[in-house]
Structures are given as structure tokens and as C-alpha cells.
Design a protein around this motif. Structure first.
Motif, PDB file in Angstrom:
ATOM      1  N   TYR A 133      43.554  59.151  82.365  1.00  0.00           N
ATOM      2  CA  TYR A 133      42.618  58.729  83.418  1.00  0.00           C
ATOM      3  C   TYR A 133      42.096  59.941  84.165  1.00  0.00           C
ATOM      4  N   LEU A 134      41.306  60.735  83.441  1.00  0.00           N
ATOM      5  CA  LEU A 134      40.817  62.010  83.952  1.00  0.00           C
ATOM      6  C   LEU A 134      39.317  62.101  83.667  1.00  0.00           C
ATOM      7  N   ALA A 135      38.564  62.464  84.683  1.00  0.00           N
ATOM      8  CA  ALA A 135      37.123  62.629  84.541  1.00  0.00           C
ATOM      9  C   ALA A 135      36.725  64.047  84.930  1.00  0.00           C
ATOM     10  N   TRP A 136      35.627  64.501  84.366  1.00  0.00           N
ATOM     11  CA  TRP A 136      35.038  65.806  84.698  1.00  0.00           C
ATOM     12  C   TRP A 136      33.618  65.599  85.212  1.00  0.00           C
ATOM     13  N   PHE A 137      33.281  66.383  86.254  1.00  0.00           N
ATOM     14  CA  PHE A 137      31.959  66.318  86.863  1.00  0.00           C
ATOM     15  C   PHE A 137      31.377  67.715  86.966  1.00  0.00           C
ATOM     16  N   GLN A 138      30.057  67.777  86.893  1.00  0.00           N
ATOM     17  CA  GLN A 138      29.309  69.011  87.087  1.00  0.00           C
ATOM     18  C   GLN A 138      28.471  68.851  88.348  1.00  0.00           C
ATOM     19  N   GLN A 139      28.477  69.864  89.206  1.00  0.00           N
ATOM     20  CA  GLN A 139      27.657  69.808  90.406  1.00  0.00           C
ATOM     21  C   GLN A 139      26.876  71.097  90.580  1.00  0.00           C
ATOM     22  N   LYS A 140      25.579  70.954  90.764  1.00  0.00           N
ATOM     23  CA  LYS A 140      24.717  72.092  91.064  1.00  0.00           C
ATOM     24  C   LYS A 140      24.414  72.096  92.554  1.00  0.00           C
ATOM     25  N   PRO A 141      24.082  73.271  93.101  1.00  0.00           N
ATOM     26  CA  PRO A 141      23.875  73.372  94.553  1.00  0.00           C
ATOM     27  C   PRO A 141      22.853  72.375  95.079  1.00  0.00           C
ATOM     28  N   GLY A 142      23.231  71.654  96.133  1.00  0.00           N
ATOM     29  CA  GLY A 142      22.333  70.708  96.777  1.00  0.00           C
ATOM     30  C   GLY A 142      22.128  69.417  96.024  1.00  0.00           C
ATOM     31  N   LYS A 143      22.885  69.220  94.955  1.00  0.00           N
ATOM     32  CA  LYS A 143      22.734  68.009  94.139  1.00  0.00           C
ATOM     33  C   LYS A 143      24.018  67.196  94.118  1.00  0.00           C
ATOM     34  N   ALA A 144      23.871  65.914  93.764  1.00  0.00           N
ATOM     35  CA  ALA A 144      25.043  65.074  93.591  1.00  0.00           C
ATOM     36  C   ALA A 144      25.790  65.477  92.323  1.00  0.00           C
ATOM     37  N   PRO A 145      27.085  65.250  92.293  1.00  0.00           N
ATOM     38  CA  PRO A 145      27.825  65.480  91.045  1.00  0.00           C
ATOM     39  C   PRO A 145      27.270  64.617  89.919  1.00  0.00           C
ATOM     40  N   LYS A 146      27.447  65.134  88.712  1.00  0.00           N
ATOM     41  CA  LYS A 146      27.030  64.414  87.514  1.00  0.00           C
ATOM     42  C   LYS A 146      28.253  64.195  86.644  1.00  0.00           C
ATOM     43  N   SER A 147      28.430  62.976  86.176  1.00  0.00           N
ATOM     44  CA  SER A 147      29.574  62.670  85.328  1.00  0.00           C
ATOM     45  C   SER A 147      29.367  63.229  83.927  1.00  0.00           C
ATOM     46  N   LEU A 148      30.372  63.947  83.431  1.00  0.00           N
ATOM     47  CA  LEU A 148      30.316  64.510  82.073  1.00  0.00           C
ATOM     48  C   LEU A 148      31.252  63.765  81.113  1.00  0.00           C
ATOM     49  N   ILE A 149      32.495  63.658  81.521  1.00  0.00           N
ATOM     50  CA  ILE A 149      33.570  63.168  80.660  1.00  0.00           C
ATOM     51  C   ILE A 149      34.391  62.149  81.429  1.00  0.00           C
ATOM     52  N   TYR A 150      34.835  61.104  80.765  1.00  0.00           N
ATOM     53  CA  TYR A 150      35.789  60.163  81.349  1.00  0.00           C
ATOM     54  C   TYR A 150      36.840  59.851  80.294  1.00  0.00           C
ATOM     55  N   GLY A 151      37.942  59.284  80.720  1.00  0.00           N
ATOM     56  CA  GLY A 151      39.017  59.021  79.767  1.00  0.00           C
ATOM     57  C   GLY A 151      39.501  60.287  79.082  1.00  0.00           C
ATOM     58  N   ALA A 152      39.399  61.411  79.780  1.00  0.00           N
ATOM     59  CA  ALA A 152      39.823  62.747  79.336  1.00  0.00           C
ATOM     60  C   ALA A 152      38.944  63.341  78.242  1.00  0.00           C
ATOM     61  N   SER A 153      38.378  62.516  77.372  1.00  0.00           N
ATOM     62  CA  SER A 153      37.656  63.070  76.228  1.00  0.00           C
ATOM     63  C   SER A 153      36.413  62.295  75.814  1.00  0.00           C
ATOM     64  N   SER A 154      36.054  61.251  76.530  1.00  0.00           N
ATOM     65  CA  SER A 154      34.878  60.462  76.168  1.00  0.00           C
ATOM     66  C   SER A 154      33.653  60.969  76.918  1.00  0.00           C
ATOM     67  N   PHE A 155      32.526  61.083  76.180  1.00  0.00           N
ATOM     68  CA  PHE A 155      31.314  61.613  76.783  1.00  0.00           C
ATOM     69  C   PHE A 155      30.554  60.525  77.520  1.00  0.00           C
ATOM     70  N   GLN A 156      30.001  60.899  78.672  1.00  0.00           N
ATOM     71  CA  GLN A 156      28.997  60.033  79.274  1.00  0.00           C
ATOM     72  C   GLN A 156      27.720  60.157  78.442  1.00  0.00           C
ATOM     73  N   SER A 157      26.923  59.124  78.494  1.00  0.00           N
ATOM     74  CA  SER A 157      25.667  59.105  77.756  1.00  0.00           C
ATOM     75  C   SER A 157      24.794  60.294  78.139  1.00  0.00           C
ATOM     76  N   GLY A 158      24.269  60.981  77.136  1.00  0.00           N
ATOM     77  CA  GLY A 158      23.340  62.073  77.374  1.00  0.00           C
ATOM     78  C   GLY A 158      23.975  63.432  77.570  1.00  0.00           C
ATOM     79  N   VAL A 159      25.289  63.497  77.588  1.00  0.00           N
ATOM     80  CA  VAL A 159      25.954  64.793  77.784  1.00  0.00           C
ATOM     81  C   VAL A 159      25.936  65.566  76.464  1.00  0.00           C
ATOM     82  N   PRO A 160      25.515  66.822  76.505  1.00  0.00           N
ATOM     83  CA  PRO A 160      25.440  67.607  75.257  1.00  0.00           C
ATOM     84  C   PRO A 160      26.798  67.764  74.586  1.00  0.00           C
ATOM     85  N   SER A 161      26.766  67.865  73.274  1.00  0.00           N
ATOM     86  CA  SER A 161      28.014  67.926  72.501  1.00  0.00           C
ATOM     87  C   SER A 161      28.756  69.241  72.683  1.00  0.00           C
ATOM     88  N   ARG A 162      28.149  70.239  73.330  1.00  0.00           N
ATOM     89  CA  ARG A 162      28.865  71.496  73.567  1.00  0.00           C
ATOM     90  C   ARG A 162      29.975  71.322  74.617  1.00  0.00           C
TER      91      ARG A 162
END
Lengths: 107, 115
Positions: free
Chosen positions: A32-61
Motif C-alpha cells: 500500500y505504497l504510492a509515489w507522487f511527483q510535484q513541480k513548483p507551484g503545482k499540485a502533486p501528480k500520482s505516478l504509482i500506486y500499489g507499489a508498482s502499478s502505473f497511473q494512466s498516462g505515466v511514462p514507462s521509464r
């Protein structure tokens, strides 16, 4: 409360580099682990959930792995738009808690 | 597409209350929890709690118990977070986010508490 510890706190890297950010939980959280990316002045963006599952649209890198207490986020070939701050979050146990963040900067 | 649109910035005084709204669109509002997360200037993310719109059930972080109230109006697909007895330490950007887990975020609402 479960403490989430990220390392490193900051990281300098170049475009094309492979980087790894780690996140350690003070007790087991299954996957039960998620990863988020945040750029200055912006809301966080969800990248990964369930430790290894991609959110839609997240690059495969972007790749997440781990289970239990130790997790990693790997970016296989850094792109200019990847320079940002990254947070992990556990959602296994209330209160949900975030890591302190890892700032990824251009070398 | 899923969107969460929050109310505008607020400036308020210590001891006062603030109420931030979060209007959802692009999905069935009652199907997902809404979480609230805040971020003090230059600091990390802090989870505050959630509301389950279809029942009004809530779960708050203990440090905010007695000061926070999360509500929703399903007729207009909007969630609210009200924080009372504000201090300068409550100055932060407040975000709403949709479960699960926190897959979509509002744009944030800056709340400034200053005398």
C-alpha cells in the motif's frame, strides 16, 4: 504513526541518467505504497500506486517496486520534465503518511 | 475527464475559521472518497483525513480532531473542508484529492493566516 523515510533528500542528475529513490516504512505496509511527483507551484501528480502499478498516462521509464517496508522508484532515463520533487505515501494504516520528499535537480 | 476544482485563496486572522470547497466533475461523486492534504510553505505533504460522500462518514488525523470538519453536498458534487481556531501554523496550500489512492488532485487553495 508509520514513519516514511525517503533517501536521498536531494539528488543531482543529468538528462539520460538512471536514478533510484528509496522509501522505507517504519513497519510493514504490504504494497500500500504510492509515489507522487510535484513541480513548483503545482499540485502533486500520482505516478504509482500499489507499489508498482502505473497511473494512466505515466511514462514507462518510471518503475516502482518493493513490498513490506522497503520500496524504490526508478526512473530509467531522465527527461527534462522529470526534474521535480517526489513523495512516497503509505495508505495501509491510518493516519496515512508521506515521506519527506526527494528533490531531483539538474546537474 | 476527472476534475477537482477548488475555491480561491483565503486570507484570514488567527482564531478564525476557513472553509475550502472542492467541486468534482467527470465521475460519479458518491463512488469515491475525497481526501484533504495540506502543504505548508516550503514543506512536505500532510494528510488530514477523508470524507465518504455517499454516507458523510469521515476519518480525521488526530492532530486536527475537534478543529476540522469535512462535509459534502452530493447535489452539487462538492466537498468541503472547514478548519477552525486557526493559527499562523495553519498557513498552507490545502488540496483535495480523489481516492484511490489520491489519483486526482485539485489545484490547491492557499490559506494565509496572519494578524
Amino acid at each position: 504513526d508509520i514513519q516514511m523515510t525517503q533517501s536521498p533528500s536531494s539528488l543531482s542528475a543529468s538528462v539520460g541518467d538512471r536514478v533510484t529513490i528509496t522509501c522505507r516504512a517504519s513497519q510493514g505496509i504490504s504494497n500500500y505504497l504510492a509515489w507522487f511527483q510535484q513541480k513548483p507551484g503545482k499540485a502533486p501528480k500520482s505516478l504509482i500506486y500499489g507499489a508498482s502499478s502505473f497511473q494512466s498516462g505515466v511514462p514507462s521509464r518510471f518503475r516502482g517496486s518493493g513490498s513490506g517496508t522497503d520500496f524504490t522508484l526508478t526512473i530509467s532515463s531522465l527527461q527534462p520534465e522529470d526534474f521535480a520533487t517526489y513523495y512516497c505515501q503509505q495508505y495501509n494504516t491510518y493516519p496515512f503518511t508521506f515521506g519527506q520528499g526527494t528533490k531531483l535537480e539538474i546537474k | 475527464q476527472v476534475q477537482l476544482v477548488q475555491s480561491g485563496a483565503e486570507v484570514t486572522k488567527p482564531g478564525a475559521s476557513v472553509k475550502v470547497s472542492c467541486k468534482a466533475s467527470g465521475y460519479t461523486f458518491t463512488d469515491y472518497y475525497i481526501h484533504w492534504v495540506r502543504q505548508a510553505p516550503g514543506q512536505g505533504l500532510e494528510w488530514m483525513g477523508w470524507i465518504k460522500p455517499n454516507s458523510g462518514g469521515t476519518n480525521y488525523v488526530q492532530k486536527f480532531q475537534g478543529r476540522v470538519s469535512m462535509t459534502s453536498d452530493t447535489s452539487i458534487s462538492t466537498a468541503y473542508m472547514e478548519l477552525s481556531r486557526l493559527t499562523t501554523d495553519d498557513t498552507a496550500v490545502y488540496y483535495c484529492a480523489r481516492d484511490s489512492p489520491l489519483s486526482y488532485w485539485g489545484q490547491g487553495t492557499l490559506v494565509t493566516v496572519s494578524s
